[in-house]
Motif scaffolding. Structure first.
Motif, PDB file in Angstrom:
ATOM      1  N   TYR A 121       1.977   1.584  -3.620  1.00 44.70           N
ATOM      2  CA  TYR A 121       0.912   2.049  -4.327  1.00 44.70           C
ATOM      3  C   TYR A 121       0.643   3.415  -4.434  1.00 44.70           C
ATOM      4  O   TYR A 121       0.222   4.097  -5.364  1.00 44.70           O
TER       5      TYR A 121
ATOM      6  N   TYR B  85      -5.220  -2.381  -4.420  1.00 47.81           N
ATOM      7  CA  TYR B  85      -4.941  -1.006  -3.713  1.00 47.81           C
ATOM      8  C   TYR B  85      -6.085  -0.475  -2.754  1.00 47.81           C
ATOM      9  O   TYR B  85      -5.991   0.172  -1.917  1.00 47.81           O
TER      10      TYR B  85
ATOM     11  N   LEU C 298       0.879  -1.313   0.007  1.00 49.61           N
ATOM     12  CA  LEU C 298       0.005   0.079   0.083  1.00 49.61           C
ATOM     13  C   LEU C 298       0.809   1.273  -0.081  1.00 49.61           C
ATOM     14  O   LEU C 298       0.604   2.211  -0.650  1.00 49.61           O
TER      15      LEU C 298
END
Length: 220
Positions: A203, A219, A200
């Motif tokens: 991302y 995501y 994450l």
């Protein structure tokens, strides 16, 4: 009837049937992807039979100028997988000798074909020879520095243990492709390793426009 003789007859019949079926399939195969799929399917089911290896060799000869097919056959001969978040591998097939024979055939056709170097290195990773794997990845980078494949494969080896060095390896891709989404690639590696928080974080550093549908799903 003697059970031993009956078993031999059944084995002969099954072998003949397989060869006949594969001969029919071979005649129809004109597409490289179909060729690789056919080889993968037959090797998963019957890789212990000599007639099957002859069949694979015939397909290889038909596509002998196609490094994609040669590399695909190599993958089919040493076909492994690992479940997300788990350490260790499971195998469909495990014939490294034949796999490397076809990798070498792919590289004879096109010495810059990055996926062949990647598969050669991945086999060494599975065989727990990281140093040899890195040699293959570096050979691939040297042969074709513009292709991202070997940089990514190399980064996978180090990113989970050393995020700084892993990102540095991915950033080398930008020497030839300045817009390459380095953090998206890092996120994918972390996602495959079930490192959700790290995925994450990477991302978040990536433009949404560069993400594919699966990236956006991961995501979310």
């Amino acid at each position: 009837m003697n059970k031993y003789i009956l078993c031999l007859l059944l084995l002969f019949a099954s072998t003949a049937a397989i060869v006949a079926d594969e001969h029919k399939t071979q005649i129809k195969i004109v597409d490289p992807k179909a060729a690789v799929s056919a080889v993968d399917t037959i090797l998963r089911k019957h890789n212990e039979m000599k007639a099957v290896h002859d069949y694979v060799g015939n397909i290889a000869n038909k596509f002998k100028r196609d490094p994609y097919v040669m590399t695909g056959i190599a993958k089919a001969y040493y076909n492994f997988y690992t479940q997300r978040g788990y350490i260790g591998y499971s195998y469909y097939t495990k014939d490294s000798v034949r796999a490397y024979q076809y990798i070498e055939r792919a590289l004879k056709v096109n010495s810059k074909y990055a996926p062949a170097y990647v598969r050669a290195g991945e086999i060494q990773v599975v065989m727990k020879d990281t140093a040899e794997a890195i040699k293959w990845f570096n050979r691939g980078i040297e042969a074709n520095p513009k292709a991202p494949d070997c940089y990514i494969a190399h980064a996978k080896l180090i990113l989970l243990n050393d995020s700084v060095e892993g990102i540095k390896k991915l950033e080398q891709i930008r020497l030839h492709n300045p817009d390459y989404p380095v953090y998206l690639e890092a996120a994918r590696i972390y996602e495959d390793a079930d490192k959700t928080r790290l995925a994450l974080n990477n991302y978040a550093k990536t433009e949404l426009s560069k993400m594919e549908v699966q990236d956006l799903s991961d995501y979310a």
